[in-house]
Design an enzyme around this catalytic site. Structure first.
Site, short mmCIF file in Angstrom:
data_model
loop_
_atom_site.label_atom_id
_atom_site.label_comp_id
_atom_site.label_asym_id
_atom_site.label_seq_id
_atom_site.Cartn_x
_atom_site.Cartn_y
_atom_site.Cartn_z
N CYS A 148 0.91 -1.27 -0.06
CA CYS A 148 0.15 -0.03 0.03
C CYS A 148 1.03 1.36 -0.12
O CYS A 148 1.43 1.71 1.06
CB CYS A 148 -0.90 -0.10 1.07
N CYS A 151 -0.29 3.95 2.11
CA CYS A 151 -0.34 3.90 3.55
C CYS A 151 1.27 4.03 4.01
O CYS A 151 1.75 4.67 4.96
CB CYS A 151 -0.42 2.53 4.03
N ASP A 152 2.09 3.75 3.23
CA ASP A 152 3.62 3.49 3.77
C ASP A 152 4.56 4.48 2.73
O ASP A 152 5.86 4.40 3.20
CB ASP A 152 4.02 2.03 3.71
#
Ligand code: NAP
Length: 327
Positions: A148, A151-152
């Site tokens: 992701c 997300c990261d």
């Protein structure tokens, strides 16, 4: 509730009294649905599955969930979601639903040999990122390996990363990663992308992206001590046979997601990939009394906060449905 016995599948099975609402799945959507239905006095029963907490259990810091200005670890956040739902009486069982029968109400839900019945059902079984199948994905998941970028990606500021895949997700995530990373390599197993032309053009025109064609990752390399982290990959050109190592700080796998909707095949309407279809603006499925929330019904946003939002919607939809049928 006290079980009785019912005849099914050739043997006597435990059968439970009908619940008002059963929730299947325990990510942000499921726990939020449990919180709301518990506060509405519907005494929800949630089956968390074998991997309680969903995809957030494999992320580290969550920095984009409103209300946590310092960020929070994914597993810790899911524990808080769970506690909050339990505080209002939600019953959460770490067991897996193996079969459902939605042909009539009350709906039947099998958990192993036990059959539960429910007047309404909230499906929040999530989606799972597809993985390549490398050992390093397991070892370094959350420590340099991610599925992701939104997300990261932030954790790889000014670092070089590799993204695997040739579809729209890989293109979108590669472009997104260039906001943070100094260089993004796309490793693709063929010599052309399957992504749409416009997405490919964006990638081709992005000077921070380099494409490595006809190549797969054989191994993810990293350190366990003093800090667990990825430090490189072993690559393999499947046309020339050439093998080489490349230093890299992060590996993003973008080879698709799979909605966890197998239980509902042939029963609930889904798109060609398996995402459950809901009536726009609601969480209603094609079966009255069955609602879908979170990633299992969302191929577009796939965020914890949007999953929690639809979990809330499903709870309210279920509450109104139960009121309508006189419960
Ligand atoms: P996808 O279209 O199925 O693409 C997956 C990619 O991963 C393919 O290029 C595939 O290679 C590669 N791949 C699969 N298994 C692999 C493996 N084991 N090792 C290495 N590579 C592997 O998945 P997606 O990109 O997630 O897209 C899913 C759907 O969402 C698509 O319909 C897409 O159009 C849509 N989507 C749209 C947007 C947008 O429009 N903004 C954004 C994201 C997604 P091959 O090509 O060789 O099969």
């Amino acid at each position: 509730m006290e079980p009785g016995l019912a005849w099914g599948d050739g043997f006597w099975q435990r059968k439970y009294m009908s619940e008002k609402v059963i929730i299947i799945g325990s990510g942000p959507a499921g726990y939020t649905a449990a919180l709301y239905t518990a506060r509405a006095d519907l005494n929800p029963l949630l089956f968390a599955g074998l991997q309680p907490g969903g995809q957030l259990m494999i992320t580290t810091d969550v920095e984009n969930y409103p209300g946590f200005p310092e960020g929070i670890m994914g597993p810790e956040m899911m524990e808080l979601f769970k506690k909050q739902a339990e505080r209002f009486g939600a019953r959460i069982e770490h067991r897996e639903v193996t079969q459902v029968d939605l042909s009539q109400r009350p709906f039947k839900v099998w958990v192993g040999e036990e059959i539960y019945e429910a007047e309404s059902l909230i499906v929040s079984t999530g989606a799972s990122a597809k993985w390549i199948g490398l050992e390093g994905e397991q070892i370094f998941g959350g420590y340099g390996v991610s599925a992701c970028a939104t997300c990261d990606g932030f954790f790889f500021r000014n670092k070089e990363v590799i993204i695997v895949g040739g579809g729209d997700t890989a293109m979108e995530e590669a472009n997104y990663l260039t906001r943070h990373c100094s260089r993004v390599y796309i490793v693709h197993r063929r010599d052309e992308f399957r992504a749409s032309k416009i997405m490919q053009d964006r990638v081709m025109n992005n000077p921070k992206i380099e494409i490595i064609w006809n190549t797969v990752i054989d191994e993810i390399l990293g350190d366990m001590e003093p800090v667990k982290k990825v430090k490189g990959v072993r690559l393999h050109n499947i046309v020339t046979g050439e093998k080489w190592e490349k230093e890299i700080s992060g590996v993003f796998v973008a080879i698709g997601h799979k909605p966890n909707s197998d239980l509902f095949t042939g029963v609930l309407d889904m798109d060609e990939v398996g995402y459950l279809k809901t009536v726009p603006g609601s969480t209603k499925t094609n079966i009255d009394g069955v609602f879908a929330a979170g990633d299992v019904a969302d191929s577009v946003y796939r965020q914890a906060v949007s999953a929690a939002g639809t979990g809330c919607m499903a709870a309210i939809d279920a509450e109104r449905f139960l009121e309508h049928i006189g419960h």
